[in-house]
Design an enzyme around this catalytic site. Structure first.
Site, PDB file in Angstrom:
ATOM      1  CG  HIS A   1      -6.502 -77.332 -18.798  1.00 20.48           C
ATOM      2  ND1 HIS A   1      -7.431 -77.560 -17.811  1.00 20.48           N
ATOM      3  CD2 HIS A   1      -6.675 -78.326 -19.707  1.00 20.48           C
ATOM      4  CE1 HIS A   1      -8.130 -78.650 -18.102  1.00 20.48           C
ATOM      5  NE2 HIS A   1      -7.703 -79.139 -19.253  1.00 20.48           N
TER       6      HIS A   1
ATOM      7  CG  ASP B   1     -12.708 -79.921 -19.382  1.00 17.85           C
ATOM      8  OD1 ASP B   1     -13.203 -80.959 -18.930  1.00 17.85           O
ATOM      9  OD2 ASP B   1     -11.488 -79.648 -19.303  1.00 17.85           O
TER      10      ASP B   1
ATOM     11  CD  GLU C   1     -16.059 -81.901 -15.924  1.00 13.74           C
ATOM     12  OE1 GLU C   1     -15.672 -82.925 -15.353  1.00 13.74           O
ATOM     13  OE2 GLU C   1     -15.297 -80.951 -16.155  1.00 13.74           O
TER      14      GLU C   1
ATOM     15  NE  ARG D   1      -9.357 -89.997 -15.977  1.00 17.08           N
ATOM     16  CZ  ARG D   1      -9.146 -88.743 -16.354  1.00 17.08           C
ATOM     17  NH1 ARG D   1     -10.126 -87.868 -16.312  1.00 17.08           N
ATOM     18  NH2 ARG D   1      -7.948 -88.353 -16.749  1.00 17.08           N
TER      19      ARG D   1
HETATM   20  C1  GLC Z   1     -12.552 -82.810 -17.071  1.00 11.37           C
HETATM   21  C2  GLC Z   1     -12.565 -84.001 -17.999  1.00 11.37           C
HETATM   22  C3  GLC Z   1     -11.483 -84.932 -17.630  1.00 11.37           C
HETATM   23  C4  GLC Z   1     -10.182 -84.215 -17.708  1.00 11.37           C
HETATM   24  C5  GLC Z   1     -10.205 -82.905 -16.928  1.00 11.37           C
HETATM   25  C6  GLC Z   1      -9.086 -82.029 -17.330  1.00 11.37           C
HETATM   26  O1  GLC Z   1     -12.847 -83.155 -15.790  1.00 11.37           O
HETATM   27  O2  GLC Z   1     -13.809 -84.612 -17.955  1.00 11.37           O
HETATM   28  O3  GLC Z   1     -11.479 -86.065 -18.432  1.00 11.37           O
HETATM   29  O4  GLC Z   1      -9.194 -85.028 -17.174  1.00 11.37           O
HETATM   30  O5  GLC Z   1     -11.347 -82.151 -17.168  1.00 11.37           O
HETATM   31  O6  GLC Z   1      -9.316 -81.459 -18.597  1.00 11.37           O
HETATM   32  C1  GLC Z   2     -13.176 -83.062 -12.699  1.00  8.35           C
HETATM   33  C2  GLC Z   2     -13.489 -83.283 -11.215  1.00  8.35           C
HETATM   34  C3  GLC Z   2     -12.653 -84.343 -10.621  1.00  8.35           C
HETATM   35  C4  GLC Z   2     -12.602 -85.431 -11.644  1.00  8.35           C
HETATM   36  C5  GLC Z   2     -11.663 -84.954 -12.718  1.00  8.35           C
HETATM   37  C6  GLC Z   2     -11.466 -85.850 -13.887  1.00  8.35           C
HETATM   38  O1  GLC Z   2     -13.039 -81.732 -13.022  1.00  8.35           O
HETATM   39  O2  GLC Z   2     -13.556 -82.139 -10.429  1.00  8.35           O
HETATM   40  O3  GLC Z   2     -13.207 -84.812  -9.417  1.00  8.35           O
HETATM   41  O4  GLC Z   2     -12.179 -86.630 -11.122  1.00  8.35           O
HETATM   42  O5  GLC Z   2     -12.076 -83.728 -13.219  1.00  8.35           O
HETATM   43  O6  GLC Z   2     -11.601 -87.172 -13.649  1.00  8.35           O
END
Ligand code: GLC
Ligand code: GLC
Length: 645
Positions: free
Chosen positions: A192, A291, A333, A514
């Site tokens: 995104h 990401d 990730e 967070r």
């Molecule tokens: C990943 C990042 C998280 C963020 C999400 C959207 O999960 O670790 O911090 O909110 O992507 O970019």
């Molecule tokens: C990640 C995960 C989700 C996580 C979020 C960010 O992509 O899939 O479970 O909590 O992004 O916190």
């Protein structure tokens, strides 16, 4: 006409693509730099095509888009700085450098750790003191004003957030780090962009070149269909996966309303992001964190996570990196079911991956004082393809989610749903007697699902005043340092930084718990780090000495691990080996002394073996007793000269 062999087809494709590029470049297509590019193109074009064809091969513009992509790869390569090309060469000779027992990672927010990029550069001596050789900066790019999801809503991948510096500062930092043997890691936020990114702005305006860059719908028809099968990621912020624009249209937003999902069914999106990827690589990033990788391809009637096309996309990005930024590595990730996590890990896809299962199960074992699920995970899910590695961590900048497989839990008579509820209560301070001081993240009223926020220290009992908190922390640090792969430390945890509730006073952060575990650098704690009479000092010196010992223990290189059942439900066991050395690790996940009986060690040497951590010797044939949260790194086979028999 005779059928062409695969090799002939590949040669033809290569010739087509190369000739088209030569035609456009003219005399620039010559010299040593061109030759290197041509060679790599020839080697990796088949992989690129194999993965782009299933996605875009049916489109009339397929070849035109491909030509544009290859031209961009050439631009990327020709602009790649000399020292990055030198790194490419060095890494070609040592492609598995990240598997070394000397590699340790750290992660931080630039503003929270040091204020800005220039000041961060002054912290390099500290990173070396800790023993880091890998540094992940949370996204430093330009973001919209106000909430930007901690930088994960990017307005421009070519500009740095002016609050922390300039793109030149980032380049300088990358160089300075590399000079000191520290690899810079940056995010590749490719699922995104921010809603104020120029592509997004052009898309809403209906610019023909950008109108298909995102998932924009005139009404709820399509969104309703998709929402039957997709998961809600941030239900506190908005329900479902879509957000409504002021003009009434709906747009796909998996995460926040200001993070607009890109539409990869459009090859122009792939090309555009590929250009950003090469630019980030050429800034000096050696590893990109992919990401939100699971979400990048959508199809109605599916969960729109980890679809087969996602793998095609990553493999295509990977092939492109091999052509234009050869030493670049990807870290996945994917915080999902373990089998799905594994599906992203291969030299052709992501060479590195977070290990969310081990992360979550370490916390699970602390809560239950039983290692059953963790031991099972090490035996069942730990093994990776050659040339790849886990990134093991205690916690990250994100919440802790309980992503173990229900099938795995069922083997121990554990009901996954109920057990996750218990874990959430335990870590979110709703369970009498718990040492943890976490707070809930994204509780979903419909599903009862929730995750956990909190710093390592606060979750491990330091905030609550538990006298064993330091031991508990060193136990988890020992686990991430010794199971194999690359250990990653969220900086601040190494001095026991506590939860920071001040986010509640910031309107941009208050809704996102967070932030409680993303505190600013606690200067006072860092000042105490070498004083073992202080709590920060005990954590820091304990961790530091484990890092040094690990760096001198060849058995800890690579990722191979063999489970060793210690016949005690609270004791985790495994062996790690190199050609000349074997280390048996035993770890007590309970606050009570634990004994492992002699029978367990029948096959072990009948002479005293040395604990690398304390230099004390043990005769395993007599059984072993571990202190509360105690850890042993027992050298059961030593290099010739160092035999301690
Ligand atoms: C990943 C990042 C998280 C963020 C999400 C959207 O999960 O670790 O911090 O909110 O992507 O970019
Ligand atoms: C990640 C995960 C989700 C996580 C979020 C960010 O992509 O899939 O479970 O909590 O992004 O916190």
């Amino acid at each position: 006409m005779a059928m062409l062999t695969l090799e002939q087809q590949q040669t033809l494709a290569f010739e087509h693509v190369r000739n088209a590029l030569v035609h456009r470049l003219g005399r620039k297509a010559s010299g040593a730099q061109w030759q290197q590019f041509e060679d790599r193109l020839k080697t990796h074009l088949p992989a690129l095509l194999d993965n782009l064809q299933p996605l875009y091969g049916h489109r009339p513009d397929f070849l035109a888009q491909l030509d544009a992509l290859i031209e961009m790869a050439w631009t990327g390569w020709s602009e790649r700085p000399k020292e990055m090309k030198a790194l490419d060469e060095a890494r070609e000779k040592n492609p598995t450098w990240f598997q070394s027992e000397k590699v340790v990672g750290g992660v931080l927010y630039v503003d929270r750790f040091a204020g800005n990029l220039k000041n961060l550069q002054d912290q390099i001596p500290y990173f070396k003191e800790l023993g880091l050789s890998y540094l992940h900066l949370m996204p430093p790019f330009k973001v919209p004003p106000g909430n930007s999801d901690g930088g994960y809503a990017v307005s421009s991948y070519r500009d740095v957030n002016p609050e922390i510096g300039t793109i030149e500062d980032l380049r300088a930092l990358a160089k300075a780090l590399r000079k000191e043997g520290i690899s810079l890691v940056l995010d590749f936020i490719f699922n995104h962009t921010a809603n104020d990114h120029p592509w997004a702005q052009a898309a809403v305006k209906g610019d023909p070149a950008y109108k298909d860059f995102y998932f924009l719908f005139p009404d709820r028809t399509q969104p309703d269909i998709y929402e039957r099968t997709v998961r809600e990621i941030f239900p506190d912020e908005h329900r479902g996966a879509f957000s409504q624009l002021p003009d009434g249209r709906w747009i796909w937003t998996t995460f926040h309303t200001f993070q607009w999902d890109l539409n990869y069914s459009n090859p122009a999106v792939f090309n555009a992001m590929a250009g950003e990827m090469l630019a980030i690589a050429n800034l000096g990033a050696e590893i990109l964190r992919l990401d939100a990788v699971a979400f990048v391809w959508k199809r109605p009637g599916t969960p729109c996570e980890s679809l087969p096309e996602v793998h095609n996309l990553i493999r295509a990005f990977n092939a492109l990196a091999r052509i234009a930024a050869p030493s670049l590595l990807f870290k996945s990730e994917a915080i999902v079911h373990p089998a799905e996590v594994m599906s992203y890990i291969s030299p052709e896809e992501c060479q590195l991956s977070y290990n969310p299962l081990q992360m979550a199960l370490q916390w699970n074992s602390l809560a239950t004082r039983e290692v059953n699920l963790l031991q099972q995970a090490l035996e069942k899910w730990h093994h990776l393809p050659h040339d790849t590695a886990w990134v093991n961590y205690v916690r990250s900048h994100d919440d802790i989610g309980w992503t173990f497989a229900d099938e795995d839990a069922a083997q121990f008579g554990i009901n996954g749903y109920d057990h996750r509820k218990f874990l959430n209560r335990f870590y979110n301070n709703r369970f009498p007697g718990s040492f943890a001081r976490g707070v809930p993240f994204q509780e979903n009223p419909d599903t009862g699902d929730a995750r956990v926020s909190g710093t390592f220290a606060s979750l491990a009992g330091l905030e609550q005043g538990d006298p064993l908190a330091v031991q508990r922390m060193l136990l988890l640090f020992s686990t991430i340092l010794s199971t194999g792969g690359l250990p990653l430390i969220y900086l601040g945890d190494e001095v026991g930084t506590l939860n920071d509730p001040s986010y509640l006073n910031s309107p941009d952060e208050a809704d996102d718990s967070r932030w409680i575990h993303r505190p600013r650098r606690d200067v006072a704690r860092y000042e105490q780090r070498n004083n073992p009479n202080t709590v920060p000092g005990q954590i820091f010196t304990g961790l530091r000495s484990m890092i040094i010992i690990r760096a001198n223990t060849p058995a800890f290189a690579g990722g191979e691990l063999i489970g060793y059942r210690a016949a005690n439900p609270a004791v985790l066991g495994y062996t790690r080996s190199s050609a000349e050395q074997t280390v048996l690790v035993l770890a007590n996940y309970s606050e009570f002394e634990q004994h492992c009986p002699a029978q367990v060690f029948q096959a072990m040497p009948d002479h005293p073996v040395r604990d690398l951590l304390t230099d004390r010797t043990y005769n395993l044939r007599h059984g072993v007793t571990l202190a509360p949260y105690g850890v042993l790194w027992l050298e059961i086979r030593a290099p010739e000269s160092g035999a301690h028999a």
